[in-house]
Design a protein around this motif. Structure first.
Motif, PDB file in Angstrom:
ATOM      1  N   VAL A 104       0.862  -1.176   0.000  1.00 23.48           N
ATOM      2  CA  VAL A 104       0.000   0.000   0.000  1.00 23.48           C
ATOM      3  C   VAL A 104       0.900   1.227   0.000  1.00 23.48           C
ATOM      4  O   VAL A 104       1.899   1.274   0.728  1.00 23.48           O
ATOM      5  CB  VAL A 104      -0.929   0.021   1.240  1.00 23.48           C
ATOM      6  CG1 VAL A 104      -1.772   1.283   1.274  1.00 23.48           C
ATOM      7  CG2 VAL A 104      -1.818  -1.221   1.266  1.00 23.48           C
ATOM      8  N   THR A 105       0.548   2.223  -0.805  1.00 23.73           N
ATOM      9  CA  THR A 105       1.299   3.472  -0.853  1.00 23.73           C
ATOM     10  C   THR A 105       0.647   4.476   0.084  1.00 23.73           C
ATOM     11  O   THR A 105      -0.560   4.711   0.011  1.00 23.73           O
ATOM     12  CB  THR A 105       1.317   4.039  -2.286  1.00 23.73           C
ATOM     13  OG1 THR A 105       1.901   3.057  -3.154  1.00 23.73           O
ATOM     14  CG2 THR A 105       2.119   5.326  -2.356  1.00 23.73           C
ATOM     15  N   ARG A 106       1.454   5.034   0.968  1.00 26.72           N
ATOM     16  CA  ARG A 106       0.973   6.037   1.927  1.00 26.72           C
ATOM     17  C   ARG A 106       2.019   7.142   2.058  1.00 26.72           C
ATOM     18  O   ARG A 106       3.144   6.998   1.594  1.00 26.72           O
ATOM     19  CB  ARG A 106       0.749   5.401   3.296  1.00 26.72           C
ATOM     20  CG  ARG A 106      -0.336   4.320   3.298  1.00 26.72           C
ATOM     21  CD  ARG A 106      -0.778   4.049   4.711  1.00 26.72           C
ATOM     22  NE  ARG A 106      -1.698   2.939   4.809  1.00 26.72           N
ATOM     23  CZ  ARG A 106      -3.020   3.048   4.827  1.00 26.72           C
ATOM     24  NH1 ARG A 106      -3.579   4.224   4.734  1.00 26.72           N
ATOM     25  NH2 ARG A 106      -3.785   1.983   4.940  1.00 26.72           N
ATOM     26  N   ALA A 107       1.640   8.206   2.754  1.00 27.23           N
ATOM     27  CA  ALA A 107       2.592   9.288   3.029  1.00 27.23           C
ATOM     28  C   ALA A 107       3.723   8.746   3.906  1.00 27.23           C
ATOM     29  O   ALA A 107       3.492   7.930   4.796  1.00 27.23           O
ATOM     30  CB  ALA A 107       1.894  10.440   3.730  1.00 27.23           C
ATOM     31  N   ASN A 108       4.941   9.207   3.645  1.00 28.19           N
ATOM     32  CA  ASN A 108       6.097   8.771   4.419  1.00 28.19           C
ATOM     33  C   ASN A 108       6.196   9.505   5.749  1.00 28.19           C
ATOM     34  O   ASN A 108       6.682   8.967   6.729  1.00 28.19           O
ATOM     35  CB  ASN A 108       7.380   8.999   3.620  1.00 28.19           C
ATOM     36  CG  ASN A 108       8.598   8.486   4.360  1.00 28.19           C
ATOM     37  OD1 ASN A 108       8.648   7.332   4.752  1.00 28.19           O
ATOM     38  ND2 ASN A 108       9.571   9.359   4.589  1.00 28.19           N
ATOM     39  N   GLU A 109       5.738  10.762   5.750  1.00 28.41           N
ATOM     40  CA  GLU A 109       5.850  11.577   6.954  1.00 28.41           C
ATOM     41  C   GLU A 109       4.524  12.294   7.167  1.00 28.41           C
ATOM     42  O   GLU A 109       3.933  12.819   6.221  1.00 28.41           O
ATOM     43  CB  GLU A 109       6.971  12.598   6.748  1.00 28.41           C
ATOM     44  CG  GLU A 109       7.433  13.281   7.990  1.00 28.41           C
ATOM     45  CD  GLU A 109       8.671  14.131   7.707  1.00 28.41           C
ATOM     46  OE1 GLU A 109       8.490  15.328   7.410  1.00 28.41           O
ATOM     47  OE2 GLU A 109       9.784  13.580   7.768  1.00 28.41           O
ATOM     48  N   ILE A 110       4.042  12.287   8.401  1.00 29.08           N
ATOM     49  CA  ILE A 110       2.786  12.970   8.717  1.00 29.08           C
ATOM     50  C   ILE A 110       2.931  13.779  10.004  1.00 29.08           C
ATOM     51  O   ILE A 110       3.843  13.550  10.798  1.00 29.08           O
ATOM     52  CB  ILE A 110       1.610  11.971   8.886  1.00 29.08           C
ATOM     53  CG1 ILE A 110       1.867  11.016  10.059  1.00 29.08           C
ATOM     54  CG2 ILE A 110       1.324  11.221   7.596  1.00 29.08           C
ATOM     55  CD1 ILE A 110       0.658  10.192  10.475  1.00 29.08           C
ATOM     56  N   VAL A 111       2.030  14.718  10.176  1.00 28.71           N
ATOM     57  CA  VAL A 111       1.859  15.403  11.447  1.00 28.71           C
ATOM     58  C   VAL A 111       0.419  15.128  11.852  1.00 28.71           C
ATOM     59  O   VAL A 111      -0.515  15.365  11.074  1.00 28.71           O
ATOM     60  CB  VAL A 111       2.112  16.923  11.334  1.00 28.71           C
ATOM     61  CG1 VAL A 111       1.821  17.606  12.667  1.00 28.71           C
ATOM     62  CG2 VAL A 111       3.533  17.203  10.883  1.00 28.71           C
ATOM     63  N   VAL A 112       0.248  14.583  13.042  1.00 23.16           N
ATOM     64  CA  VAL A 112      -1.084  14.220  13.539  1.00 23.16           C
ATOM     65  C   VAL A 112      -1.365  14.983  14.825  1.00 23.16           C
ATOM     66  O   VAL A 112      -0.465  15.218  15.629  1.00 23.16           O
ATOM     67  CB  VAL A 112      -1.202  12.687  13.751  1.00 23.16           C
ATOM     68  CG1 VAL A 112      -0.240  12.196  14.807  1.00 23.16           C
ATOM     69  CG2 VAL A 112      -2.628  12.272  14.089  1.00 23.16           C
TER      70      VAL A 112
END
Length: 170
Positions: A104-112
């Motif tokens: 699955v392709t997802r964002a590598n870096e997030i701010v939650v």
């Protein structure tokens, strides 16, 4: 503490969109016990994340622990992703889709942003496996599963495989 039954795909209850948790309910003994039960269930499964939706509680919270030693428990209540950056492909599995793994392709870096177990709001920057896990569990809260990222043909193959496994186990 108690082990909770985990809903399995294609159970329609997994498609229920979760509602926000009242902030004043977070520190109640009942909610704290529910968090303990979620962690116990996740560790027993064994898994690295569990959304309330997976145990038929349709409220916006999840528990995560991506540590090797199961000693870094994280609680996200009413989480929202504020920012995403980059892209990564990760082979995901899911406690609600046992024994099935897919890229699955997802964002590598997030701010939650979320509320923690203590009821306090916080923001966290996450990358790698933790970022994947947060995004995966947040999908559950929106009624989405990782198999939704697969082609319709692959998704149907997953359904058939799980149905056959359930029939063989009966």
């Amino acid at each position: 503490m108690a082990l909770l039954p985990i809903l399995e795909f294609p159970d329609a209850r997994l498609r229920t969109k979760a509602v926000a948790v009242a902030v004043d309910a977070i520190t109640t003994p009942e909610f704290q016990t529910r968090l303990d039960d979620m962690f116990e269930t996740m560790y027993d499964a064994p898994g690295i994340g569990l959304a309330a939706s997976q145990v038929d509680v349709h409220e916006r919270f999840m528990v995560i622990d991506v540590s090797e030693e199961n000693d870094a428990p994280l609680v996200f209540i009413n989480p929202e992703i504020l920012a995403k950056d980059g892209e990564q492909v990760y082979q995901e599995g899911c406690l609600s889709v046992p024994g099935i793994f897919a890229d699955v392709t997802r964002a590598n870096e997030i701010v939650v942003r979320a509320h923690g177990r203590d009821g306090q709001a916080f923001e966290m920057k996450a990358d790698g496996l933790l970022a994947v896990c947060i995004q995966h569990e947040m999908d559950h809260l929106d009624g989405k599963l990782f198999v939704d990222y697969l082609s319709p043909l692959k998704r149907e193959m997953v359904k058939r495989k799980l149905a056959k496994r359930a029939k063989d186990a009966a």
